[in-house]
Scaffold this motif. Structure first.
Motif, short mmCIF file in Angstrom:
data_model
loop_
_atom_site.label_atom_id
_atom_site.label_comp_id
_atom_site.label_asym_id
_atom_site.label_seq_id
_atom_site.Cartn_x
_atom_site.Cartn_y
_atom_site.Cartn_z
N PRO A 7 37.40 -20.10 75.80
CA PRO A 7 36.25 -20.45 74.91
C PRO A 7 36.32 -21.92 74.66
O PRO A 7 35.26 -22.56 74.22
N LEU A 8 37.46 -22.53 74.21
CA LEU A 8 37.62 -23.86 73.94
C LEU A 8 36.94 -24.91 75.08
O LEU A 8 36.15 -26.01 74.66
N VAL A 9 37.44 -24.69 76.19
CA VAL A 9 37.21 -25.75 77.31
C VAL A 9 35.67 -25.70 77.76
O VAL A 9 34.87 -26.38 78.11
N GLU A 10 35.15 -24.25 77.36
CA GLU A 10 33.76 -24.26 77.88
C GLU A 10 32.64 -24.62 76.76
O GLU A 10 31.41 -24.57 77.11
N ALA A 11 33.22 -24.96 75.32
CA ALA A 11 32.20 -25.00 74.09
C ALA A 11 31.87 -26.37 74.49
O ALA A 11 32.27 -27.51 74.80
N TYR A 12 30.62 -26.78 73.74
CA TYR A 12 29.94 -28.07 73.69
C TYR A 12 30.41 -28.38 72.47
O TYR A 12 30.74 -27.97 71.29
N GLY A 13 30.76 -29.89 72.46
CA GLY A 13 31.13 -30.86 71.25
C GLY A 13 31.43 -32.12 71.65
O GLY A 13 32.60 -32.59 71.50
N PRO A 14 30.26 -33.13 72.00
CA PRO A 14 30.61 -34.24 71.94
C PRO A 14 31.09 -34.94 70.73
O PRO A 14 30.58 -34.47 69.67
N SER A 15 31.50 -36.20 70.60
CA SER A 15 32.00 -37.02 69.90
C SER A 15 30.78 -37.09 68.90
O SER A 15 29.70 -37.33 69.42
N GLY A 16 30.96 -36.77 67.42
CA GLY A 16 29.91 -36.86 66.38
C GLY A 16 29.12 -35.48 66.22
O GLY A 16 28.18 -35.45 65.29
N ASP A 65 36.46 -33.29 69.81
CA ASP A 65 35.55 -33.97 70.46
C ASP A 65 35.99 -33.88 72.11
O ASP A 65 36.80 -34.04 72.43
N GLU A 66 34.44 -34.21 72.83
CA GLU A 66 34.87 -34.27 74.23
C GLU A 66 33.98 -35.52 74.47
O GLU A 66 32.93 -36.06 73.70
N ILE A 67 33.92 -36.06 75.77
CA ILE A 67 33.26 -37.29 75.95
C ILE A 67 31.97 -36.62 76.23
O ILE A 67 31.68 -35.52 76.57
N GLY A 68 30.91 -37.35 76.11
CA GLY A 68 29.39 -36.81 76.21
C GLY A 68 28.56 -37.96 76.45
O GLY A 68 28.68 -39.22 76.56
N LEU A 69 27.26 -37.74 76.01
CA LEU A 69 26.27 -38.87 75.95
C LEU A 69 25.14 -38.51 75.01
O LEU A 69 25.13 -37.55 74.26
N VAL A 70 24.41 -39.67 74.28
CA VAL A 70 23.37 -39.44 73.50
C VAL A 70 22.00 -39.94 74.04
O VAL A 70 22.09 -41.07 74.65
N VAL A 71 21.08 -39.25 73.73
CA VAL A 71 19.81 -39.68 74.40
C VAL A 71 19.41 -40.64 73.78
O VAL A 71 19.13 -40.89 72.35
N SER A 72 18.79 -41.84 74.79
CA SER A 72 18.33 -43.06 73.70
C SER A 72 16.80 -43.57 74.08
O SER A 72 16.44 -44.17 73.42
N HIS A 73 16.19 -42.64 75.10
CA HIS A 73 14.84 -43.05 75.25
C HIS A 73 14.19 -41.73 75.90
O HIS A 73 15.04 -41.15 76.80
N LEU A 85 29.05 -41.57 74.94
CA LEU A 85 29.84 -41.23 73.93
C LEU A 85 31.30 -41.18 74.39
O LEU A 85 31.47 -40.36 75.03
N GLY A 86 31.87 -42.00 74.47
CA GLY A 86 33.46 -42.20 75.22
C GLY A 86 33.24 -42.53 76.54
O GLY A 86 32.31 -43.05 77.13
N GLY A 87 34.24 -42.56 77.20
CA GLY A 87 34.58 -43.06 78.49
C GLY A 87 34.04 -42.33 79.73
O GLY A 87 34.71 -41.93 80.62
N LEU A 88 32.68 -42.30 79.77
CA LEU A 88 32.00 -41.50 80.74
C LEU A 88 32.26 -42.44 82.14
O LEU A 88 32.14 -43.56 81.94
N LEU A 89 32.76 -41.88 83.30
CA LEU A 89 32.92 -42.60 84.42
C LEU A 89 31.63 -42.43 85.40
O LEU A 89 31.42 -41.52 85.70
#
Ligand code: CO
Ligand code: ZN
Length: 332
Positions: A7-16, A65-73, A85-89
């Motif tokens: 349940p921990l690794v499948e959960a949603y939770g990007p930084s912030g 928290d996990e790496i993720g992204l934030v919508v900008s537009h 959000l963090g080191g996305l490759l």
């Protein structure tokens, strides 16, 4: 153990955006601590006090928290542009699915099918289109994490956010292991926020906890893949790694010794880790107040910051045994 990890690794939770994963962990540790609270930054802090009031304080920290992204537009057709959000490759992103807080699944794509230039997330977008009745409601500022379920292949566990939900799983299992002990240390088990954007949660948590010793639990890279660059003396399946140095911290020699002694007492194979790029909550703990003796217990992990972060269950179980043994002896 896998029942804790899944349940921990499948959960949603990007930084912030740790509300959901924090709620999940709070349920999992219910009854295991004397006192649990959430600080202003959002860190979940669970104390197990020693009967000896003068006992030293150990702070453990695993980031939720996990790496993720934030919508900008959002454009007129509903396609989303995003910021990391963090080191996305970038090279690992096209074709990946992402999940938003409301469960919406999106697909990351690049403007060009076979881009010739270096991949840049500015040229990527997310498709969340549905139909008139099931339209999405994603706005600028909404955050998403990568989306992938856990797979198990022998002792190898593969998931999107082993970094650092596997550290959270280790910490929860340590809490279970020592639940009935009267420990000679006060212990603050911290599930920290915003590690992936600069160790921000651990910084305030450590100031509030005021530990004598701080130990982060996080993943580290390995050198056991083809032409690994840089070469690294850490492999999957050879035991948890005791950090000596990373790019922002030199581990305290006394904390390294405590961890080595605990590994030997617990009969756990361990590796010594020098990581040339990257760091952990331990770096923030070390520089709080007038300084804290700090170290890090690392779980070796292949393909860090991809949707297929791979760890070995034996290393994870070794980490639990090492830390439970360490906490059972006074650290000072
Ligand atoms: Co990370
Ligand atoms: Zn991490």
């Amino acid at each position: 153990m896998i029942e804790t990890i899944r349940p921990l690794v499948e959960a949603y939770g990007p930084s912030g955006s740790e509300d959901h994963i924090r709620g999940l962990i709070a349920e999992m540790i219910d009854g295991l601590a004397d006192e649990t609270y959430v600080d202003a930054m959002g860190n979940l802090i669970a104390w197990k006090h020693s009967a000896n009031e003068d006992a030293p304080t150990v702070m453990l920290s695993a980031h939720m928290d996990e790496i993720g992204l934030v919508v900008s537009h959002v454009d007129e057709d509903g396609y989303l542009r995003f910021h990391n959000l963090g080191g996305l490759l970038p090279a690992t992103l096209t074709g990946q699915r992402v999940q938003f807080a409301d469960g919406t699944i999106g697909v990351i794509a690049h403007e060009e099918r076979s881009p010739k230039e270096k991949l840049d997330i500015k040229k990527m977008y997310i498709d969340v289109s549905a139909d008139a009745e099931n339209g999405h409601d994603i706005s600028v500022g909404d955050t998403a994490g990568l989306y992938r379920l856990l797979d198990v292949r022998g002792t190898r566990l593969i998931a999107k956010s082993m970094d650092d939900r596997i550290g959270c799983a280790v910490q929860i299992e340590v809490m279970k292991a020592v639940a009935d002990d009267d420990l000679p240390n006060h212990v603050a088990f911290v599930f920290s926020v915003q590690e992936e954007v600069g160790l921000r949660g651990a910084q305030t948590a450590a100031y509030g906890v005021e530990p004598d010793i701080g130990i982060a639990i996080d993943v580290t890279l390995t050198g056991d893949t083809p032409k690994a660059d840089p070469p690294m003396a850490v492999s999957l399946g050879k035991g948890p790694a005791i950090k000596i140095k990373d790019s922002r911290m030199i581990a305290d020699a006394d904390v390294v010794r405590l961890m080595v002694d605990a590994a030997e007492a617990a009969g756990v194979d361990y590796q010594r880790e020098v990581l040339t790029g990257g760091t952990t909550d331990a770096a923030a703990m070390q520089l709080t107040r007038a300084g804290v003796k700090a170290g890090c217990l690392s779980i070796p992990c292949r393909f860090v910051h991809t949707t297929s972060e791979t760890v070995d269950l034996d290393d994870v179980e070794g980490g639990v045994a090492l830390l439970a043994t360490l906490l059972r002896n006074a650290v000072q």
